[in-house]
Design an enzyme around this catalytic site. Structure first.
Site, PDB file in Angstrom:
ATOM      1  N   GLU A 184     -56.815 -18.659  22.682  1.00 22.24           N
ATOM      2  CA  GLU A 184     -56.554 -19.704  23.920  1.00 22.24           C
ATOM      3  C   GLU A 184     -57.036 -18.950  24.999  1.00 22.24           C
ATOM      4  OE1 GLU A 184     -55.958 -22.868  23.250  1.00 22.24           O
ATOM      5  OE2 GLU A 184     -56.378 -22.706  21.292  1.00 22.24           O
ATOM      6  N   TRP A 187     -48.372 -13.597  30.253  1.00 24.89           N
ATOM      7  CA  TRP A 187     -47.338 -13.315  31.427  1.00 24.89           C
ATOM      8  C   TRP A 187     -47.044 -14.638  31.781  1.00 24.89           C
ATOM      9  CZ3 TRP A 187     -49.458 -14.416  35.976  1.00 24.89           C
ATOM     10  CH2 TRP A 187     -50.551 -14.379  36.099  1.00 24.89           C
ATOM     11  N   ASN A 188     -47.756 -15.552  32.015  1.00 23.42           N
ATOM     12  CA  ASN A 188     -47.816 -16.746  32.913  1.00 23.42           C
ATOM     13  C   ASN A 188     -46.743 -17.676  32.245  1.00 23.42           C
ATOM     14  OD1 ASN A 188     -49.443 -17.798  30.828  1.00 23.42           O
ATOM     15  ND2 ASN A 188     -50.647 -19.027  32.289  1.00 23.42           N
ATOM     16  N   CYS A 190     -53.287 -21.842  32.750  1.00 25.18           N
ATOM     17  CA  CYS A 190     -54.553 -22.097  32.386  1.00 25.18           C
ATOM     18  C   CYS A 190     -55.187 -23.475  32.393  1.00 25.18           C
ATOM     19  CB  CYS A 190     -54.683 -21.486  30.761  1.00 25.18           C
ATOM     20  SG  CYS A 190     -53.742 -22.673  29.919  1.00 25.18           S
ATOM     21  N   PRO A 197     -45.706  -9.010  23.247  1.00 26.27           N
ATOM     22  CA  PRO A 197     -45.571  -9.958  24.301  1.00 26.27           C
ATOM     23  C   PRO A 197     -46.297  -8.926  25.542  1.00 26.27           C
ATOM     24  CG  PRO A 197     -43.577  -8.636  24.021  1.00 26.27           C
ATOM     25  CD  PRO A 197     -44.414  -8.511  22.854  1.00 26.27           C
TER      26      PRO A 197
HETATM   27  P1  NAD Z   1     -54.871 -10.510  29.192  1.00 27.38           P
HETATM   28  O1  NAD Z   1     -55.852 -11.006  28.624  1.00 27.38           O
HETATM   29  O2  NAD Z   1     -54.887  -9.507  30.354  1.00 27.38           O
HETATM   30  O3  NAD Z   1     -53.538 -10.278  28.467  1.00 27.38           O
HETATM   31  C1  NAD Z   1     -52.970 -11.148  27.513  1.00 27.38           C
HETATM   32  C2  NAD Z   1     -52.384 -10.212  26.424  1.00 27.38           C
HETATM   33  O4  NAD Z   1     -53.292  -9.453  25.764  1.00 27.38           O
HETATM   34  C3  NAD Z   1     -51.349  -9.383  26.970  1.00 27.38           C
HETATM   35  O5  NAD Z   1     -50.270  -9.019  26.083  1.00 27.38           O
HETATM   36  C4  NAD Z   1     -52.185  -8.036  27.152  1.00 27.38           C
HETATM   37  O6  NAD Z   1     -51.276  -6.910  27.083  1.00 27.38           O
HETATM   38  C5  NAD Z   1     -52.833  -8.045  25.786  1.00 27.38           C
HETATM   39  N1  NAD Z   1     -54.085  -7.254  25.813  1.00 27.38           N
HETATM   40  C6  NAD Z   1     -54.919  -6.754  26.917  1.00 27.38           C
HETATM   41  N2  NAD Z   1     -56.170  -6.229  26.365  1.00 27.38           N
HETATM   42  C7  NAD Z   1     -55.803  -6.179  25.085  1.00 27.38           C
HETATM   43  C8  NAD Z   1     -56.780  -5.581  24.075  1.00 27.38           C
HETATM   44  N3  NAD Z   1     -57.956  -4.704  23.932  1.00 27.38           N
HETATM   45  N4  NAD Z   1     -56.344  -5.995  22.726  1.00 27.38           N
HETATM   46  C9  NAD Z   1     -55.297  -6.725  22.454  1.00 27.38           C
HETATM   47  N5  NAD Z   1     -54.401  -7.031  23.360  1.00 27.38           N
HETATM   48  C10 NAD Z   1     -54.865  -6.917  24.613  1.00 27.38           C
HETATM   49  O7  NAD Z   1     -54.264 -12.031  30.055  1.00 27.38           O
HETATM   50  P2  NAD Z   1     -53.110 -12.295  31.191  1.00 27.38           P
HETATM   51  O8  NAD Z   1     -53.570 -11.563  32.416  1.00 27.38           O
HETATM   52  O9  NAD Z   1     -51.654 -11.877  30.580  1.00 27.38           O
HETATM   53  O10 NAD Z   1     -52.961 -13.815  31.102  1.00 27.38           O
HETATM   54  C11 NAD Z   1     -53.725 -14.623  31.933  1.00 27.38           C
HETATM   55  C12 NAD Z   1     -55.053 -15.237  31.395  1.00 27.38           C
HETATM   56  O11 NAD Z   1     -54.558 -16.054  30.133  1.00 27.38           O
HETATM   57  C13 NAD Z   1     -55.880 -16.415  32.010  1.00 27.38           C
HETATM   58  O12 NAD Z   1     -57.146 -16.056  31.957  1.00 27.38           O
HETATM   59  C14 NAD Z   1     -55.402 -17.696  31.611  1.00 27.38           C
HETATM   60  O13 NAD Z   1     -55.975 -18.781  31.682  1.00 27.38           O
HETATM   61  C15 NAD Z   1     -55.099 -17.168  30.251  1.00 27.38           C
HETATM   62  N6  NAD Z   1     -54.210 -18.285  29.502  1.00 27.38           N
HETATM   63  C16 NAD Z   1     -54.657 -19.262  28.464  1.00 27.38           C
HETATM   64  C17 NAD Z   1     -53.990 -20.044  28.076  1.00 27.38           C
HETATM   65  C18 NAD Z   1     -54.604 -21.276  27.163  1.00 27.38           C
HETATM   66  O14 NAD Z   1     -53.705 -21.820  26.494  1.00 27.38           O
HETATM   67  N7  NAD Z   1     -55.909 -21.372  27.033  1.00 27.38           N
HETATM   68  C19 NAD Z   1     -52.614 -20.341  28.239  1.00 27.38           C
HETATM   69  C20 NAD Z   1     -52.197 -19.319  29.319  1.00 27.38           C
HETATM   70  C21 NAD Z   1     -52.957 -18.539  29.682  1.00 27.38           C
END
Ligand code: NAD
Length: 483
Positions: free
Chosen positions: A247, A150-151, A281, A175
């Site tokens: 990522e 979501w970020n 991130c 998404p």
């Molecule tokens: P999250 O892992 O909670 O969720 C990300 C996505 O995964 C969402 O769409 C969620 O619904 C889905 N999801 C959750 N559990 C799942 C499962 N068991 N199987 C499949 N899909 C599942 O992360 P978030 O809170 O949405 O995002 C924040 C995180 O993302 C932070 O750790 C941030 O650092 C990371 N991030 C990394 C990058 C990068 O490029 N490395 C960029 C942006 C954000």
């Protein structure tokens, strides 16, 4: 009337039927902005099926024909940038100016993916056999599962969608449940650009349901995921040995040497720490500063932090918006409580001020006395928090940067570039900015987690994403079939 965000398969929205819907709220005002339909396992099956048919159509197009469509998506996003940016800021919480910047970057990503694939080449390799020629061609993976956070609701999906389509894959995309409105805008642009129906299918839903069903679907050929290290691990386990881009999170350090212009560094750190309320991130979370200039830099960054204007995302005066969601806010509370209990000091911020329509407004925070036993050192905080610690020798700075399990991006600020580079060479992060803070990334360059750490697998960025989202196929041909 409350907008309803449907499941979108084969180029059209699916009727709601008896599916449940989840409300989408504004972090700024708390009002309900939309209702997102919760996709069922059956929807995931239908979406994968539609993608399977589209994959055949896409793979038979020339790369240059796909490039035309990819470029057109960028044009369509650019044409409605104002509307998308407002909706993005509304559902995500970032200031409108930042949302506008995000859309501009997304447009560039679509256009660059088109350019890269338009000029992509394939290889003829030397052959050991005079009667045989060897040709290496690029092929898509097939059906790509994309799961996004979501970020950055526009740019992160665009990294996978633009490169994935350019490489010839069909896509099923889940998404974030927290920012699905931006997803509908991107989907509309993709459909209007004229891709074969089913080239991108959107299954809104929750991670542990829809996301888990998608990544473990047997027909999925490859996965593009951005999110937390915990979810990345779960996905890797569910998907087994399929090609994957993961990522994940960071807890990025910027090292500040004692020869810097302190005021200029504080100004640079203002956005490196506080942009998108720290929910990036690649944000700087830990500031590892030479002990001689620690107090001066803390004062200068505190001035920067207190000059930020906390407010709702659509208020033009706002320079830092609310956090996106309560679990993120609660994690920041936990990290600060833990740090204070272990001896850290909050210089400014550290609370959620009252008087706002939601509890998601968090004061920009400066903390000193971070130590390696604290959660804010070991884990990603993902909030508007600058956590200071000091070093005396350059070896100690290197040890502190590398002293935890993540490794996404880092920065070394110092006038003595030779010294900064000598430190930079020893840092275990996918990106090392010498002369700049952790956070700066040019989206056409490789970005990702350092091997062996928990920040992810593979590299995103321009041609690197396109290469990761395709495969090489080697043809060995009779010599007389070639010139
Ligand atoms: P999250 O892992 O909670 O969720 C990300 C996505 O995964 C969402 O769409 C969620 O619904 C889905 N999801 C959750 N559990 C799942 C499962 N068991 N199987 C499949 N899909 C599942 O992360 P978030 O809170 O949405 O995002 C924040 C995180 O993302 C932070 O750790 C941030 O650092 C990371 N991030 C990394 C990058 C990068 O490029 N490395 C960029 C942006 C954000």
């Amino acid at each position: 009337m409350i907008r309803e965000l449907p499941v979108m398969i084969n180029g059209a929205p699916c009727p709601r039927g008896n599916r449940e819907a989840i409300p989408v709220h504004s972090p700024s005002t708390g009002e309900q902005l939309a209702r997102m339909v919760r996709s069922t396992t059956d929807d995931v099956d239908q979406a994968v099926d539609a993608a399977g048919r589209a994959a055949t159509a896409l793979a038979s197009m020339t790369a240059r024909a796909r490039a035309d469509l990819v470029r057109r998506v960028g044009d369509l996003v650019a044409g409605r940038a104002g509307v998308i940016a407002r909706d993005l800021a509304g559902e995500q919480g970032k200031p409108l100016r930042e949302a506008e910047g995000e859309i501009a970057t997304a447009v560039t990503m679509w256009h660059e993916a088109a350019e890269i694939v338009r000029h992509s080449t394939e290889e003829i390799l030397p052959s050991d056999d005079a009667e045989r020629r060897v040709v290496v061609v690029r092929r898509p993976h097939g059906i790509l599962a994309v799961v996004t956070p979501w970020n950055f609701p526009a740019t992160i999906p665009t990294e996978y969608l633009s490169a994935g389509l350019a490489a010839g894959n069909a896509i099923v995309w889940k998404p974030s449940e927290l920012t699905p409105i931006t997803a509908v805008h991107l989907y509309d642009c993709i459909v209007e650009a004229g891709f074969p129906p089913g080239s991108v299918n959107v299954v809104p839903g929750l991670g542990h349901e829809t996301g888990a069903a998608l990544v473990s679907h047997p027909w999925i050929s490859a996965i593009g995921f951005t999110g937390s290290p915990q979810t990345g691990d779960a996905i890797a386990r569910a998907a087994g040995a399929k090609p994957m881009l993961l990522e994940l999170g960071g807890n990025n350090a910027t090292v500040v040497l004692d020869d810097v212009d302190v005021a200029a560094v504080a100004e640079r750190l203002r956005s490196a720490v506080f942009a998108n309320a720290g929910q990036i991130c690649s944000s700087t979370e830990r500031i590892i500063v030479h002990h001689r200039i620690h107090d001066e830099l803390v004062d200068a960054l505190t001035d920067q932090a207190t000059s930020l204007r906390l407010g709702p995302s659509l208020d033009p005066e706002t320079s830092i918006g609310p956090l996106n969601n309560e679990p993120t806010a609660a994690k920041i509370d936990r990290h600060l409580d833990d740090a204070v209990a272990k001896g850290a000091r909050i210089i400014t911020g550290g609370t959620r001020p009252g008087g706002w329509p939601t509890r998601l407004y968090y004061e920009p925070t400066v903390l000193t006395g971070l130590t390696p036993d604290m959660l804010a050192f070991r884990e990603e905080t993902f909030g508007p928090v600058a956590a200071f610690m000091t070093f005396e020798s350059d070896d100690e700075a290197v040890e502190l940067v590398n002293g935890h399990g993540l490794g996404l991006i880092t920065g070394v600020l110092g006038q003595d570039t030779g010294r900064a580079l000598a430190i930079g060479r020893r840092l275990k992060a996918g990106v090392v900015n010498v002369g700049d803070a952790a956070t700066a990334w040019q989206p056409h360059t490789p970005f990702g987690g350092y091997s062996g750490r928990a920040s992810g697998v593979g590299r995103l960025g321009g041609r690197y994403t396109i290469e990761a989202l395709g495969q090489l196929q080697t043809f060995v041909l009779p010599a007389h079939t070639m010139p």
